[in-house]
Scaffold this active site. Structure first.
Site, PDB file in Angstrom:
ATOM      1  N   GLU A  77     -61.277  86.050 106.786  1.00 22.40           N
ATOM      2  CA  GLU A  77     -59.917  86.464 106.449  1.00 22.40           C
ATOM      3  C   GLU A  77     -59.788  87.990 106.430  1.00 22.40           C
ATOM      4  O   GLU A  77     -60.620  88.693 105.887  1.00 22.40           O
ATOM      5  CB  GLU A  77     -59.512  85.890 105.083  1.00 22.40           C
ATOM      6  CG  GLU A  77     -59.488  84.371 105.042  1.00 22.40           C
ATOM      7  CD  GLU A  77     -58.432  83.752 105.965  1.00 22.40           C
ATOM      8  OE1 GLU A  77     -57.542  84.487 106.446  1.00 22.40           O
ATOM      9  OE2 GLU A  77     -58.524  82.522 106.193  1.00 22.40           O
ATOM     10  N   CYS A 147     -57.081  80.111  97.659  1.00 20.53           N
ATOM     11  CA  CYS A 147     -58.004  80.979  98.398  1.00 20.53           C
ATOM     12  C   CYS A 147     -57.426  82.378  98.506  1.00 20.53           C
ATOM     13  O   CYS A 147     -58.109  83.372  98.241  1.00 20.53           O
ATOM     14  CB  CYS A 147     -58.319  80.372  99.765  1.00 20.53           C
ATOM     15  SG  CYS A 147     -59.290  78.856  99.583  1.00 20.53           S
ATOM     16  N   HIS A 171     -62.964  81.171 105.223  1.00 13.86           N
ATOM     17  CA  HIS A 171     -62.510  79.781 105.191  1.00 13.86           C
ATOM     18  C   HIS A 171     -63.381  78.943 106.133  1.00 13.86           C
ATOM     19  O   HIS A 171     -63.718  79.393 107.228  1.00 13.86           O
ATOM     20  CB  HIS A 171     -61.060  79.692 105.680  1.00 13.86           C
ATOM     21  CG  HIS A 171     -60.045  79.646 104.584  1.00 13.86           C
ATOM     22  ND1 HIS A 171     -59.003  80.519 104.489  1.00 13.86           N
ATOM     23  CD2 HIS A 171     -59.898  78.782 103.531  1.00 13.86           C
ATOM     24  CE1 HIS A 171     -58.248  80.217 103.431  1.00 13.86           C
ATOM     25  NE2 HIS A 171     -58.779  79.175 102.831  1.00 13.86           N
TER      26      HIS A 171
END
Ligand code: PCA
Length: 210
Positions: A77, A147, A171
Site C-alpha cells: 500500500e 487496514c 494486503h
C-alpha cells in the site's frame, strides 16, 4: 533494528485471516529483532493496541499485514487516508467491525493530515517479492476499513511522535480454503499460505537492511 509486524484476527464471518497465519510463521531476519502482534478488527481497540505496542517496543519499522479478499497479488500500500467508512464504495453494503461499530465517512484524527504516504521503499519491496516468482504490485488504496485505519494510525504516530519510525502496510489475497465453497470461486483469486509466507519473509529481509 527492531521490526514490529502485525496481522489481524478473522472478520466478516470468516474463521481465518491469512495475515494472522503469516505473522505466526515469520522469523526475524538477520540483524533485526521481530515483535509480532495480532490486532482485533475493531476500530477503537486496534488503534489503542497499536499505539501501546509502539510505545512499549519503540520499533524502527512497523509493517502491518491484512487480508484484501479478491485481490490477485500481494499489494504494497502506498497511502492511508483520514477516513473510516464501513460503507462499500457504491453504497450498497455496510460491514460493521467485529464490535458492531459502523463509522461512515468519519475522520480518524480530527486534526490529522488528509493522508500519509507509506515510508517504506515500495518498489524494493515489490521487486523482492517478484524475485521469488510471487505476484506483487503497489496499491494506491488501502480502502476505508480496518487496514487503512491501522496504516493511518501508525503513520500518524510516526509523523507526530516517533520520527525514527518507518511504517507501511501490505494486503494479501484470500487463502484457497477461504473460497473453495463459494459459488463465485471461479472469479476469485487466492494464494497458498506458503507463498504468502515466502513473500513476507522476503519483505522482512529488505526491511532489515534499511
Ligand atoms: N482486512 C481488512 C481489515 C482486516 C483485514 O485483514 C481490511 O482490508 O480493511
Amino acid at each position: 533494528m527492531k521490526i514490529l509486524v502485525t496481522g489481524f484476527e478473522p472478520f466478516n464471518g470468516q474463521t481465518v485471516n491469512p495475515s494472522e497465519q503469516i505473522v505466526h510463521r515469520l522469523t526475524a531476519p538477520e540483524g533485526a529483532t521481530l515483535v509480532k502482534a495480532i490486532l482485533p478488527v475493531e476500530f477503537k481497540k486496534a488503534a489503542a493496541q497499536l499505539q501501546e505496542l509502539i510505545e512499549v517496543h519503540q520499533p524502527d519499522i512497523l509493517l502491518s499485514i491484512g487480508q484484501a479478499g479478491g485481490r490477485p497479488e500481494i499489494s504494497v500500500e502506498r497511502v492511508a487516508i483520514n477516513i473510516d467508512s464501513v460503507k462499500s464504495s457504491d453504497g450498497s453494503k455496510l460491514l460493521p467491525d467485529n464490535a458492531g461499530h459502523m463509522p461512515v465517512d468519519t475522520p480518524i484524527e480530527a486534526e490529522g493530515a488528509a493522508a500519509y504516504f507509506a515510508t517504506l521503499p515500495l518498489w524494493k519491496i515489490v521487486e523482492a517479492i517478484q524475485e521469488k516468482s510471487i505476484p506483487a504490485a503497489i496499491s494506491n488504496t488501502a480502502g476505508t476499513y480496518l487496514c487503512n485505519h491501522v496504516m493511518y494510525v501508525g503513520l500518524h504516530q510516526a509523523a507526530t511522535q516517533y520520527p525514527q519510525l518507518k511504517a507501511g502496510f501490505i494486503h494479501v489475497p484470500f487463502l484457497p480454503e477461504q473460497i473453495k465453497h463459494r459459488e463465485d470461486r471461479d472469479r476469485l483469486a487466492a494464494m497458498p499460505l506458503a507463498d504468502m509466507v515466502t513473500a513476507l519473509q522476503a519483505v522482512l529481509e529488505v526491511l532489515a537492511t534499511l
